[in-house]
Enzyme design. Structure first.
Site, PDB file in Angstrom:
ATOM      1  N   TYR A   1      47.601  14.589 -91.853  1.00 17.04           N
ATOM      2  CA  TYR A   1      46.230  14.759 -92.332  1.00 17.04           C
ATOM      3  C   TYR A   1      45.991  16.106 -93.004  1.00 17.04           C
ATOM      4  O   TYR A   1      44.883  16.368 -93.465  1.00 17.04           O
ATOM      5  CB  TYR A   1      45.209  14.540 -91.212  1.00 17.04           C
ATOM      6  CG  TYR A   1      45.428  15.315 -89.938  1.00 17.04           C
ATOM      7  CD1 TYR A   1      45.100  16.666 -89.858  1.00 17.04           C
ATOM      8  CD2 TYR A   1      45.934  14.691 -88.813  1.00 17.04           C
ATOM      9  CE1 TYR A   1      45.289  17.379 -88.692  1.00 17.04           C
ATOM     10  CE2 TYR A   1      46.121  15.392 -87.631  1.00 17.04           C
ATOM     11  CZ  TYR A   1      45.805  16.734 -87.571  1.00 17.04           C
ATOM     12  OH  TYR A   1      45.992  17.439 -86.408  1.00 17.04           O
ATOM     13  N   LYS A   2      46.998  16.964 -93.081  1.00 18.34           N
ATOM     14  CA  LYS A   2      46.837  18.259 -93.751  1.00 18.34           C
ATOM     15  C   LYS A   2      47.261  18.115 -95.213  1.00 18.34           C
ATOM     16  O   LYS A   2      46.584  17.477 -96.012  1.00 18.34           O
ATOM     17  CB  LYS A   2      47.621  19.334 -93.006  1.00 18.34           C
ATOM     18  CG  LYS A   2      47.068  19.665 -91.611  1.00 18.34           C
ATOM     19  CD  LYS A   2      47.843  20.781 -90.979  1.00 18.34           C
ATOM     20  CE  LYS A   2      47.221  21.286 -89.685  1.00 18.34           C
ATOM     21  NZ  LYS A   2      47.215  20.313 -88.600  1.00 18.34           N
TER      22      LYS A   2
ATOM     23  N   PHE B   1      51.375  27.037 -82.241  1.00 19.61           N
ATOM     24  CA  PHE B   1      50.124  26.283 -82.130  1.00 19.61           C
ATOM     25  C   PHE B   1      49.925  25.908 -80.670  1.00 19.61           C
ATOM     26  O   PHE B   1      50.868  25.445 -80.016  1.00 19.61           O
ATOM     27  CB  PHE B   1      50.161  25.043 -83.021  1.00 19.61           C
ATOM     28  CG  PHE B   1      48.827  24.374 -83.149  1.00 19.61           C
ATOM     29  CD1 PHE B   1      47.838  24.927 -83.940  1.00 19.61           C
ATOM     30  CD2 PHE B   1      48.545  23.215 -82.458  1.00 19.61           C
ATOM     31  CE1 PHE B   1      46.584  24.338 -84.050  1.00 19.61           C
ATOM     32  CE2 PHE B   1      47.302  22.607 -82.558  1.00 19.61           C
ATOM     33  CZ  PHE B   1      46.322  23.178 -83.354  1.00 19.61           C
TER      34      PHE B   1
ATOM     35  N   ARG C   1      41.012  32.100 -92.595  1.00 19.73           N
ATOM     36  CA  ARG C   1      42.200  31.381 -93.055  1.00 19.73           C
ATOM     37  C   ARG C   1      41.856  30.570 -94.298  1.00 19.73           C
ATOM     38  O   ARG C   1      40.894  29.799 -94.312  1.00 19.73           O
ATOM     39  CB  ARG C   1      42.704  30.465 -91.934  1.00 19.73           C
ATOM     40  CG  ARG C   1      44.119  29.979 -92.129  1.00 19.73           C
ATOM     41  CD  ARG C   1      44.603  29.212 -90.920  1.00 19.73           C
ATOM     42  NE  ARG C   1      43.863  27.965 -90.711  1.00 19.73           N
ATOM     43  CZ  ARG C   1      44.347  26.899 -90.077  1.00 19.73           C
ATOM     44  NH1 ARG C   1      45.569  26.935 -89.559  1.00 19.73           N
ATOM     45  NH2 ARG C   1      43.620  25.824 -89.915  1.00 19.73           N
TER      46      ARG C   1
ATOM     47  N   ASP D   1      58.238  21.875 -85.688  1.00 19.95           N
ATOM     48  CA  ASP D   1      56.906  21.348 -85.965  1.00 19.95           C
ATOM     49  C   ASP D   1      56.594  21.672 -87.428  1.00 19.95           C
ATOM     50  O   ASP D   1      56.499  22.850 -87.805  1.00 19.95           O
ATOM     51  CB  ASP D   1      55.883  21.998 -85.033  1.00 19.95           C
ATOM     52  CG  ASP D   1      54.469  21.433 -85.213  1.00 19.95           C
ATOM     53  OD1 ASP D   1      54.172  20.887 -86.301  1.00 19.95           O
ATOM     54  OD2 ASP D   1      53.654  21.563 -84.284  1.00 19.95           O
TER      55      ASP D   1
END
Length: 434
Positions: A244-245, A139, A393, A219
């Protein structure tokens, strides 16, 4: 895959998918989230859905704890202890122990803390190691933070001639080769790749890093809440991630940092704010770090956001993690199979691994007009997202994604591709957030 987790047959119909939903042992969790009618939500890997109870909790914090309790609520409502209390809950989900995690700050800031801490440990234990190993397809913020630390250390040590370096693993450089020179201080990888959904073997990679004398930072932004993780079982050193995912903590909710107990009293992290002090309200003139995980805090905590994290986290903790993983694999298997059956005439390239052991909880396909195709899907109420280059995605959140959702999403994709509905001006205009 769990024997109790249904999967649609190889040539599934929508009726088969509805039957699988009815037999799903996790089906009750869907009612714990407030999803709009007419929407198939496949972007929980970017922002989780609103948990039932979150609005009420926000009102309680704002109207009662803040409105009536005022400053007293730092003590009477438990605000002061929130980062550690939530950290203990989260650690139990990640194979950690009480006292090994706090919920605080952002993933980027926590990664900075973890990398800086790892480098300081290595300066003491293995001086001369100045390489941060990461992945070119990591990322972007993970690479940016690593490069920023290296640049900062190089700038302050310019006169000594020592140089820190970020070495990126890619198609031309394997992790083994990146570690071979014996100069790596720390390895920093995303457990599940944000773009492709490919997943590292946490146990094997951590052991490989340790065998090479490096510390390991994971991560978990695309793992926590969707993929079983055992940080202590893998003997990891540090981990970071967001809430928050798949944990459904809300837009921009605070992230987390996990630190193995063996590292917590050996140094203090460079963002030594007052909340990481052993006695913050002593207002001492000099810094003395807390003797536990609290030393990874920094400044005053965002209480409202922290409180909302707990609502989604508690729902996730109720679910059996093995059942979540089994359903995730069943849904992503179904998604891949239906796309390949029903959209075979179109230039879609699967970039997500087929092997279960190498797959996270989202499926990605490349298409030459990926952005426009995703825009057309979103206009139809099928919400996924787009990542460069050309990647569609689709995130699967097992708590609320169903088999019929997958069927409906692929059917919408088929129709959009067959009709070329994506080929319209409104679907080519780029939004700021994709």
């Amino acid at each position: 895959m769990s024997a109790t987790t249904p999967s649609a047959p190889p040539h599934a119909t929508r009726g088969d998918c509805l039957a699988a939903d009815a037999a799903d042992p996790l089906r009750g969790f869907r009612d714990r989230f407030l999803l709009p009618d007419g929407v198939v939500y496949l972007d929980g890997n970017s922002l989780g859905a609103l948990p039932a109870g979150a609005e009420e909790r926000a009102r309680e914090v704002v109207a009662e704890e803040w409105g009536r309790g005022l400053i007293r609520s730092w003590n009477t409502a438990g605000w002061f202890d929130l980062p550690g209390r939530l950290g203990d809950k989260l650690a139990s989900l990640l194979g950690g122990n009480p006292g090994e995690a706090v919920v605080t700050d952002t993933t980027s800031l926590n990664l900075f803390k973890a990398l800086a801490a790892a480098i300081r440990i290595q300066q003491r234990d293995r001086p001369g190691r100045r390489v941060i190993v990461s992945e070119r397809d990591n990322f972007p913020t993970d690479v940016y933070i690593a490069e920023g630390i290296a640049d900062f250390l190089n700038s302050v040590a310019e006169e000594t001639g020592t140089r820190y370096e970020v070495r990126l693993v890619d198609a031309s450089l394997s992790l083994r080769d990146a570690l071979a020179p014996g100069d790596a201080a720390v390895v920093s990888l995303s457990h599940v790749n944000y773009r492709t959904g490919s997943m590292w073997d946490m146990d094997a990679v951590t052991a490989q890093a340790h065998d090479a004398g490096a510390l390991m930072v994971w991560d978990l932004a695309h793992s926590a809440g969707a993929v079983p993780v055992d940080l202590n079982g893998a003997d990891a050193d540090f981990a970071v991630g967001c809430t928050y995912k798949y944990l459904n903590g809300g837009p921009g909710s605070p992230a987390f940092i996990w630190v193995h107990a063996r590292h917590q009293d050996r140094f203090w992290q460079p963002l030594a704010g007052w909340w990481s002090h052993a006695a913050p309200f002593a207002m001492a003139e000099s810094y003395r770090p807390a003797g536990d995980i609290r030393r990874f805090l920094c400044g005053t905590q965002p209480v409202t956001s922290l409180a909302l994290v707990e609502t989604g986290l508690d729902i996730t903790l109720e679910a059996d993690q093995a059942a979540l993983r089994a359903k995730s694999l069943a849904l992503t298997d179904l998604f891949v199979r239906l796309v390949e059956q029903r959209c075979a005439a179109h230039p879609l390239e699967l970039v997500t691994p087929r092997e279960h052991a190498r797959r996270g909880s989202h499926v990605s396909f490349r298409h030459p007009e990926g952005y426009a195709v995703m825009s057309a899907l979103i206009a139809r109420g099928v919400i996924g997202d787009y990542r460069e280059p050309e990647v569609l995605r689709f995130g699967v959140t097992p708590l609320y994604t169903g088999y019929a959702d997958v069927w409906d999403a692929v059917e919408a994709l088929r129709d959009i591709l067959d009709s070329r509905a994506w080929d319209a001006p409104e679907h080519r205009e780029r939004n700021a957030v994709t």
